[in-house]
Design a protein around this motif. Structure first.
Motif, mmCIF file in Angstrom:
data_model
loop_
_atom_site.group_PDB
_atom_site.id
_atom_site.type_symbol
_atom_site.label_atom_id
_atom_site.label_comp_id
_atom_site.label_asym_id
_atom_site.label_seq_id
_atom_site.Cartn_x
_atom_site.Cartn_y
_atom_site.Cartn_z
ATOM 1 N N GLY A 317 0.813 -1.213 0.000
ATOM 2 C CA GLY A 317 0.000 0.000 0.000
ATOM 3 C C GLY A 317 0.845 1.261 0.000
ATOM 4 N N LEU A 318 1.941 1.258 0.783
ATOM 5 C CA LEU A 318 2.828 2.417 0.814
ATOM 6 C C LEU A 318 3.507 2.629 -0.531
ATOM 7 N N SER A 319 3.932 1.550 -1.175
ATOM 8 C CA SER A 319 4.580 1.677 -2.484
ATOM 9 C C SER A 319 3.609 2.214 -3.531
ATOM 10 N N VAL A 320 2.353 1.771 -3.488
ATOM 11 C CA VAL A 320 1.357 2.291 -4.428
ATOM 12 C C VAL A 320 1.106 3.776 -4.175
ATOM 13 N N LEU A 321 1.013 4.179 -2.912
ATOM 14 C CA LEU A 321 0.798 5.589 -2.598
ATOM 15 C C LEU A 321 1.981 6.446 -3.048
ATOM 16 N N LEU A 322 3.197 5.928 -2.875
ATOM 17 C CA LEU A 322 4.364 6.673 -3.337
ATOM 18 C C LEU A 322 4.366 6.805 -4.855
ATOM 19 N N GLY A 323 3.992 5.736 -5.557
ATOM 20 C CA GLY A 323 3.909 5.814 -7.015
ATOM 21 C C GLY A 323 2.871 6.812 -7.475
ATOM 22 N N LEU A 324 1.687 6.769 -6.857
ATOM 23 C CA LEU A 324 0.644 7.731 -7.219
ATOM 24 C C LEU A 324 1.044 9.157 -6.862
ATOM 25 N N GLY A 325 1.689 9.326 -5.709
ATOM 26 C CA GLY A 325 2.102 10.669 -5.306
ATOM 27 C C GLY A 325 3.138 11.264 -6.240
ATOM 28 N N GLY A 326 4.140 10.443 -6.624
ATOM 29 C CA GLY A 326 5.149 10.945 -7.552
ATOM 30 C C GLY A 326 4.582 11.301 -8.909
ATOM 31 N N SER A 327 3.692 10.464 -9.434
ATOM 32 C CA SER A 327 3.079 10.754 -10.730
ATOM 33 C C SER A 327 2.148 11.963 -10.644
ATOM 34 N N TRP A 328 1.436 12.116 -9.542
ATOM 35 C CA TRP A 328 0.539 13.259 -9.392
ATOM 36 C C TRP A 328 1.319 14.576 -9.376
ATOM 37 N N LEU A 329 2.449 14.578 -8.657
ATOM 38 C CA LEU A 329 3.261 15.794 -8.617
ATOM 39 C C LEU A 329 3.808 16.136 -10.002
ATOM 40 N N ALA A 330 4.279 15.130 -10.730
ATOM 41 C CA ALA A 330 4.839 15.386 -12.055
ATOM 42 C C ALA A 330 3.773 15.835 -13.043
ATOM 43 N N VAL A 331 2.623 15.173 -13.033
ATOM 44 C CA VAL A 331 1.562 15.524 -13.977
ATOM 45 C C VAL A 331 0.995 16.898 -13.653
#
Length: 341
Positions: A317-331
């Protein structure tokens, strides 16, 4: 002259006959507007999810390197967390050795010694007690000290009766143990209550420092995962700049354009978390044999434990949240800068 032919008139259906099914059109069930919108929303998300996974597959080499970096970054704090959990179990066994030695007055006989020991067993702060008579203490001292001839020269037994009290100590909480020592010191039969708790306090202080270090390292590596995912999504956005401009020209919304990139970060985080679990499990499997051999040399049954099911789910769950957070910031940062000219 030929008589004009009568035009055929359509036959009227008999009153008792069944009506013609083809005469009346069928009414098709119409879906409600809300259900159709929900189906379209789910379909668009499913397409974006599969599209982002297919894009990772088409760019397998670069995706594999990104997933490897994420997996290693997550495996390091996860491995330290496993070591810390096993260290807690070891310390939990060591604190059972904390004891309070009650040196009683010489006027206390063996019967009073046993009575006091049974009384202390009923205290809620006490785990168990062990009564040692002067004769037993002298025999034990003769066995382990090597001064048997010197002890024979003594006219009487100089050792007092002793009760060893094992307090209940959990999680390094030593305040109630010190309070128990003061309470035992006030008993009329006790001459001195001695407690050696300094080594346990030092051990728990070291464990606390290690726990804080794991959180600090985990936080720093979590930020590194955010940056890695964000940089990967940023490069993907720049490579698809013309495609995004065309999509905006034909009326695509920012949410529609953002969706595949977010799911791309989700897949990167999920695959990185799975790789981290595999790396931690491999490390535990490689270290389990030597650790078990070492514990056997100390006559211990300690075994190295890995991540349990709940911890594994938290890591994913933490890895998925980190992936979503990084992509959200970039997008969110780069998508606003792309506008059709």
């Amino acid at each position: 002259m030929r008589r004009p032919r009568r035009q055929a008139t359509p036959r009227q259906p008999h009153r008792g006959s069944a009506p013609n099914r083809d005469a009346a059109p069928r009414r098709r069930p119409q879906r409600t507007r809300g259900g159709g919108a929900l189906d379209a929303w789910l379909l668009n998300h499913a397409r974006a999810l599969l599209f982002s996974l297919g894009k990772l597959y088409r760019n397998a080499s670069s995706s594999a390197m990104t997933v490897a970096v994420i997996g290693i970054a997550l495996a390091l704090p996860s491995g330290l967390y496993v070591v810390l959990q096993n260290l807690h179990s070891v310390v939990g066994g060591l604190d059972q050795g904390v004891q309070i030695s009650l040196f009683l007055k010489r006027s206390v006989d063996n019967e009073a010694l046993q009575t006091l020991s049974r009384k202390l067993d009923t205290w809620p702060e006490v785990s168990r007690t062990q009564a040692i008579t002067p004769a037993q203490g002298l025999a034990e001292f003769r066995k382990y000290s090597g001064f048997g001839n010197t002890l024979d020269a003594l006219g009487s037994n100089p050792l007092p009766p002793v009760i060893v009290v094992y307090p209940k100590l959990q999680g390094g909480d030593s305040a109630h143990v010190e309070a128990l020592q003061k309470r035992l010191q006030q008993l009329p039969e006790v001459d001195e209550a001695r407690l050696d708790l300094a080594w346990v306090q030092r051990l728990y202080a070291i464990v606390d420092i290690a726990q804080r270090a794991v959180w600090v390292i985990g936080g720093m590596l979590g930020i590194a995962v955010l940056l890695v995912v964000g940089n990967t999504i940023r490069l993907d956005i720049l490579n698809r700049r013309q495609e995004i401009e065309v999509a905006k020209l034909i009326g695509a919304t920012d949410a529609f354009i953002r969706r595949p990139f977010l799911y791309g970060g989700l897949w990167l985080g999920l695959l990185g978390g799975i790789l981290a679990l595999l790396l931690v499990s491999l490390a535990i499997a490689l270290l389990a044999g030597p650790v078990q051999h070492l514990s056997g040399l100390y006559a211990s049954s300690f075994t190295l434990n890995g991540l349990d099911g709940a911890s594994s789910l938290r890591l994913l769950g933490l890895s998925v949240l980190l992936g979503l957070g990084g992509s959200w910031l970039a997008v969110g940062r780069h998508l606003r800068d792309i506008e059709p000219s």
